[in-house]
Enzyme design. Structure first.
Site, PDB file in Angstrom:
ATOM      1  CG  ASP A  49     -14.873   9.595  -2.351  1.00  9.83           C
ATOM      2  OD1 ASP A  49     -15.534  10.119  -3.263  1.00  9.83           O
ATOM      3  OD2 ASP A  49     -13.653   9.320  -2.473  1.00  9.83           O
ATOM      4  CB  SER A  50     -19.010  13.680  -3.124  1.00  9.03           C
ATOM      5  OG  SER A  50     -20.127  12.812  -3.161  1.00  9.03           O
ATOM      6  CG  ASP A  88     -16.912   6.492  -4.116  1.00 10.14           C
ATOM      7  OD1 ASP A  88     -16.487   5.812  -5.062  1.00 10.14           O
ATOM      8  OD2 ASP A  88     -17.130   7.722  -4.196  1.00 10.14           O
ATOM      9  CD  GLU A 120     -11.654   9.006  -7.213  1.00  9.35           C
ATOM     10  OE1 GLU A 120     -10.499   9.462  -7.347  1.00  9.35           O
ATOM     11  OE2 GLU A 120     -12.541   9.630  -6.593  1.00  9.35           O
ATOM     12  CD  GLU A 187     -15.663  13.872 -10.950  1.00  8.00           C
ATOM     13  OE1 GLU A 187     -15.603  12.769 -10.370  1.00  8.00           O
ATOM     14  OE2 GLU A 187     -15.749  14.962 -10.354  1.00  8.00           O
TER      15      GLU A 187
HETATM   16  O1  KIV Z   1     -18.009  10.757  -4.685  1.00  8.12           O
HETATM   17  C1  KIV Z   1     -18.852  10.993  -5.552  1.00  8.12           C
HETATM   18  O2  KIV Z   1     -19.921  11.528  -5.277  1.00  8.12           O
HETATM   19  C2  KIV Z   1     -18.546  10.636  -6.926  1.00  8.12           C
HETATM   20  C3  KIV Z   1     -19.480  11.102  -7.977  1.00  8.12           C
HETATM   21  C4  KIV Z   1     -19.425  12.560  -8.092  1.00  8.12           C
HETATM   22  C5  KIV Z   1     -19.287  10.389  -9.258  1.00  8.12           C
HETATM   23  O3  KIV Z   1     -17.577   9.997  -7.177  1.00  8.12           O
END
Ligand code: KIV
Length: 274
Positions: A49-50, A88, A120, A187
């Site tokens: 979700d980044s 995610d 998460e 993380e």
């Molecule tokens: O959303 C993401 O890219 C992540 C990674 C940085 C682990 O959760």
């Protein structure tokens, strides 16, 4: 009866089996062309979700929607055939109840074809992780710094620097491990704690800003390529420096269009002479 000989995509169980064998390689991926280039080199791609920040310019991951995750999950699946693909679950789409988490995760698996989801959370999500894994949904856990909690935690700093933080992350990792996660992202966590957790849990740990002591590593692809240059956290390494290469290409294109030197004859369709 036909016998399947085609090479199959890595499964979450293959990722789990790599613990103790060799370091696990992972990167985030969001688009088909990048997934194609990355596919031969990684064990799993994380449609993180980044993407809210990396692709959409959001301030945090909180505004990411399930539709965004599904669209990019489909794109990454179309660009890959080797790596395991994990998508995610976005903020608000799974925290309310284990039933909500199952419905969202099942939709993601059905609509993208990916083989696992990431969520998460620590001890408070353990029941949900157990519920999902018991019902056919492999889960990648995520403990330590949890970006979806930015509004309650207030910042992106590394954790595990005092007894309270150490105890919480320790308990979170153990709870997600016992609940059946096939791997756990750690993380933004100091090395001694990441090392201790890695030594204790059955699942492989995947570090991002959590030291080489983890069983594997993940980074955000735009950081690896040096495209995102607003700031560079300590844990990031630019394995390429594409930002100036891209800027120069855009500048040269603009110059050539203005000078009418592009398109040249070789880029131009003409009527065939008869
Ligand atoms: O959303 C993401 O890219 C992540 C990674 C940085 C682990 O959760």
């Amino acid at each position: 009866m036909s016998v399947h000989t085609a090479k199959r995509r890595l499964a979450p169980s293959d990722i789990k089996a790599l613990k103790g064998e060799r370091p696990i390689v992972s990167l985030t991926a969001y688009t088909t062309p990048v997934a194609k280039l990355m596919d031969p080199h990684v064990d799993f791609m994380l449609v993180g979700d980044s993407l809210g920040m990396v692709l959409y310019g959001l301030d945090s991951t909180v505004g990411v929607t399930i539709e965004m995750m599904i669209a990019h999950g489909q794109a990454v699946m179309r660009g890959s055939s080797n790596a395991c693909v994990v998508v995610d679950l976005p903020f608000g789409a799974y925290q309310q109840s284990k039933e909500q988490a199952f419905a969202t995760a099942a939709r993601v698996l059905k609509e993208t074809g990916c083989s696992a989801i990431k969520l998460e959370g620590g001890a408070e999500m353990a029941e949900t992780v157990d519920f999902l894994t018991q019902r056919g949904i492999p889960v990648l856990g995520h403990v330590g710094l949890m970006p979806q909690l930015i509004n309650t935690t207030g910042g992106y700093r590394s954790l595990g620097r005092n007894d309270k933080e150490v105890e919480k992350i320790r308990k979170d990792a153990a709870a997600i491990d016992d609940a059946g996660a096939f791997a756990i992202v750690i993380e933004g966590t100091v090395e001694p704690l990441a090392r201790e957790i890695t030594g204790k849990v059955k699942a492989p740990t995947i570090g991002i800003g959590a030291s080489p002591a983890c069983d594997g590593q993940v980074l955000v692809v735009d950081d690896v390529l040096g495209i995102f240059t607003d700031f560079k956290p300590r844990f990031v390494k630019h394995f390429a420096n594409l930002a100036p290469v891209m800027s120069e290409a855009f500048a040269t294109y603009a110059e050539e269009v203005k000078a009418r030197s592009f398109p040249a004859p070789e880029h131009t369709f003409q009527l065939k002479k008869v």
